[in-house]
Design a protein around this motif. Structure first.
Motif, PDB file in Angstrom:
ATOM      1  N   LEU A   1      13.680  -9.725   1.062  1.00  0.00           N
ATOM      2  CA  LEU A   1      12.397 -10.217   0.583  1.00  0.00           C
ATOM      3  C   LEU A   1      12.181 -11.637   1.082  1.00  0.00           C
ATOM      4  O   LEU A   1      13.128 -12.320   1.505  1.00  0.00           O
ATOM      5  CB  LEU A   1      12.347 -10.202  -0.947  1.00  0.00           C
TER       6      LEU A   1
ATOM      7  N   ARG B   1       7.510  -1.555  -1.948  1.00  0.00           N
ATOM      8  CA  ARG B   1       7.651  -2.065  -0.582  1.00  0.00           C
ATOM      9  C   ARG B   1       6.289  -2.308   0.039  1.00  0.00           C
ATOM     10  O   ARG B   1       6.081  -3.294   0.776  1.00  0.00           O
ATOM     11  CB  ARG B   1       8.453  -1.077   0.261  1.00  0.00           C
ATOM     12  N   GLN B   2       5.339  -1.423  -0.230  1.00  0.00           N
ATOM     13  CA  GLN B   2       3.992  -1.611   0.311  1.00  0.00           C
ATOM     14  C   GLN B   2       3.342  -2.865  -0.255  1.00  0.00           C
ATOM     15  O   GLN B   2       2.498  -3.492   0.392  1.00  0.00           O
ATOM     16  CB  GLN B   2       3.147  -0.380  -0.009  1.00  0.00           C
ATOM     17  N   SER B   3       3.730  -3.233  -1.446  1.00  0.00           N
ATOM     18  CA  SER B   3       3.182  -4.433  -2.080  1.00  0.00           C
ATOM     19  C   SER B   3       3.939  -5.690  -1.691  1.00  0.00           C
ATOM     20  O   SER B   3       3.696  -6.760  -2.251  1.00  0.00           O
ATOM     21  CB  SER B   3       3.209  -4.263  -3.611  1.00  0.00           C
ATOM     22  N   GLY B   4       4.885  -5.574  -0.763  1.00  0.00           N
ATOM     23  CA  GLY B   4       5.638  -6.734  -0.311  1.00  0.00           C
ATOM     24  C   GLY B   4       6.815  -7.090  -1.187  1.00  0.00           C
ATOM     25  O   GLY B   4       7.372  -8.185  -1.058  1.00  0.00           O
TER      26      GLY B   4
END
Length: 674
Positions: A468, A519-522
């Motif tokens: 991250l 994961r799509q939201s970072g």
């Protein structure tokens, strides 16, 4: 792989192939000849046409596993095999096909492969003689030419059939998907798909069979039958159909042109099928995690040479039935979860709020469970922001005890001043529900569920470990004291369709879908678990600062132009999107009527003179799209304004003739003012 089938060629092609066989018999001085082609539906050689052989020959090759022979060897090696005397050919000794040939008086044969110009072996072309020996070189060369003609004919026929069938197939599957999408009952899904498939194929009976191996039963909720064909709906014993289950369990299909010729079917079963009006049949299995869970059956009351296109259609419809039924079951579980969490969140110190790109903040504690039930209720063209917002309310443990299986203690804790995160609010709702339902299932005898939200700042080292970006994140933890996971299960926990639950329980997509959303939201997802000590799932979502000027309550919604009770017709085939749009318009003061198809919209305009505006999607199923609705309104209701809404209409040449949607509320007022 199909177990028995017939390659479908029309009479014109069969006649042409038969003429070639007559010529081959004359050239080779043979007594019999046949052509066997690879059936695209089954992947095996199938007798297509023959000359001179008795019916016994055709019945033998209709069996699901007739066994090896000279013809099969020629096909596998792509080269002619000349057998001068079957009694002296050691490689053919003891084969069932050799014994049959000998009983028919055949002594010699010459199978020649049928090879496409691309090099693909399509089948085999054989001549058989009652005397030992083989044709001379000239005859063999002529047989090669005949095999080439057979290959060209078959390739041309396949191409012609595929061109027509593929487009019809795609259109049928597309329309089937549209028809199944609004259905939420697996039995209704099965029946609607079977009804459409029966009409498409002109079948006498079509049904979906649910297989329960543990109970030893087969269940047919409803079947679609032609007039005069008896229904077989109800519960049946697996033991009575074990011959079919043995094939289907191998993930192999059954395709039969005439049950009387299918010697792999027991005699008693053939009689039973005949009594039910079943002469020809296709049965396609549905196997999940190595277990047979269902089958789609299509049958006719007359002999029928099923085509490869027929088989492909039945196979694809079976897959659509299973996918739609799983979606319906998942949605039912979701609604169950939504009902469960309605009690939890109405009595918990946690609420969810939505900060829209427009700058409108809505406190969502009251509507949280509605969003859980309708994942698309928050209609935003850009990803909205979700705020975890504390509310000082007491937790009602009695509510949790009533709604959770066993005695599960639930606690919800929110840290001070949680930050904004940029994410789809429906996805956040879904993630919490999925994780909590998994936790519930992991505690069949009771336990403890802890939901917590807090702020955390990730340093460089920890961020690198979690893959991250370093910096501020919101941490959501869902912890349980359930059965836990061992190392192998933990390693595969986020894989799609991996599950440790019994067959038929859950969709095996819970953790996978949560992982994909995070994961799509970072963000990132972490799992800590040990057998017997429970599981903790942690979601880390990056902080997103609120927009300048954003109010903590209500605000900008009040500044939007309000309606004065004018009637607006909303046309949208997606029920959830239509419901969301209609709800927003009603909040703005409009009287809203809804239509799910273009034809329904035109009917509403014809019957309701008070409609002032049409707000319509552009691309819709059913043959009447948004442009058609707009054109009809211009011609017959010029007093009605029309707004078309689409995510992709820039390239449509009709776009210039219709108004475009810019800002919903302002455009509504302008259209109604015209």
């Amino acid at each position: 792989m199909a177990e028995a089938t017939t390659l479908a060629l029309d009479e014109e092609y069969r006649g042409a192939l038969a003429e070639l066989l007559d010529f081959a018999i004359e050239i080779a001085g043979a007594d019999f000849a046949d052509i066997r082609l690879v059936d695209p539906a089954s992947g095996r050689l199938h007798l297509v046409v023959q000359r001179g052989f008795p019916a016994q020959w055709a019945r033998f090759w209709a069996a699901p596993s007739p066994g090896p022979g000279a013809c099969l060897l020629a096909f596998q090696h792509g080269a002619r095999i000349v057998v001068e005397d079957i009694d002296r050919e050691a490689s053919l000794a003891g084969l069932a096909s050799t014994d049959l040939l000998r009983s028919l008086g055949v002594r010699s044969l010459q199978p020649t492969p049928v090879v496409a110009r691309s090099g693909v072996v399509l089948g085999a072309f054989s001549t058989h003689s009652c005397a030992p020996g083989h044709p001379d070189g000239r005859a063999l060369r002529l047989l090669d030419l005949l095999a080439r003609q057979v290959a060209d004919m078959v390739e041309r026929r396949h191409a012609e059939t595929a061109l027509v069938a593929s487009e019809d197939h795609r259109q049928f599957i597309h329309e089937l998907g549209d028809a199944l999408r609004p259905l939420d009952d697996p039995a209704a899904i099965e029946f609607e798909a079977c009804r459409r498939l029966a009409a498409r194929l002109g079948a006498a009976r079509t049904c979906f069979v649910q297989v329960d191996e543990e109970a030893g039963s087969l269940r047919i909720e409803r079947d679609c039958t032609r007039a005069g064909i008896a229904s077989i709906a109800g519960t049946h014993r697996i033991a009575d159909h074990e011959w079919a289950l043995k094939i289907l369990r191998r993930d192999a299909s059954i395709v039969v042109s005439d049950v009387e010729d299918a010697e792999f079917i027991p005699t008693a079963s053939r009689r039973a099928l005949a009594a039910l009006g079943t002469v020809a049949a296709i049965s396609v299995p549905l196997v999940e995690a190595g277990r047979l869970v269902g089958a789609l059956n299509v049958s006719d009351d007359r002999r029928r040479d099923w085509s490869a296109a027929d088989f492909a259609l039945v196979r694809d419809v079976g897959e659509r039935i299973w996918a739609a039924s799983e979606r319906a079951r998942a949605e039912a579980a979701r609604r169950e979860g939504a009902g469960l969490f309605r009690g939890i969140f109405e009595h918990s110190p946690v609420g969810i709020g939505v900060l829209h790109r427009s700058g409108v903040f809505e406190s969502a504690n009251a509507s949280f469970c509605d969003r859980v039930g309708y994942a698309l209720e928050e209609l935003c063209t850009l990803p909205p922001q979700t705020l975890v917002h504390p509310k000082d309310r007491a937790l009602n443990d009695e509510t949790f005890t009533r709604m959770w299986s066993g005695q599960v203690e639930v606690s919800v804790a929110v840290g001070p001043d949680p930050w904004l995160v940029e994410a789809d609010p429906g996805e956040v709702d879904s993630a919490i529900i999925n994780l909590s339902i998994d936790a519930r299932d992991a505690m069949p005898s009771g336990g403890r569920l802890d939901l917590s939200v807090g702020n955390v700042v990730l340093g460089e080292q920890e961020a690198r470990r979690l893959d991250l970006a370093p910096g501020p994140h919101v941490r959501i933890c869902v912890a349980n004291t359930g059965t836990g996971m061992d190392a192998e299960v933990l390693r595969r926990a986020t894989e799609p369709f991996f599950t440790t639950k019994p067959q038929g329980e859950g969709t095996a997509l819970g953790l996978s879908s949560v992982y994909g959303f995070v994961r799509q939201s970072g963000g990132g997802l972490g799992i800590e678990s040990q057998p017997g000590r429970g599981t903790t799932v942690t979601l880390l979502l990056p902080r997103s600062a609120p927009r300048a000027g954003t109010a903590a309550t209500g605000g900008d919604l009040d500044d939007m132009p309000a309606g004065l009770g004018e009637r607006v017709l909303v046309v949208e085939d997606n029920d959830q999107v239509r419901r969301a749009v209609a709800g927003r318009l009603r909040m703005l003061g409009y009287d809203v009527v809804e239509a799910g198809r273009g034809a329904e919209a035109i009917a509403a305009l014809e019957g309701d003179a008070t409609i002032r505006l049409v707000l319509s999607d552009v691309v819709m199923p059913g043959g009447v799209d948004g442009f058609d609705v707009a054109d009809w309104a211009r011609a017959h209701r010029p007093d009605v304004g029309v707004l078309l809404v689409s995510g992709n209409m820039a390239s449509d040449p009709r776009r210039a003739a219709h108004p475009s949607l810019r800002m919903l509320a302002r455009e509504l007022r302008e259209a109604l003012a015209d």
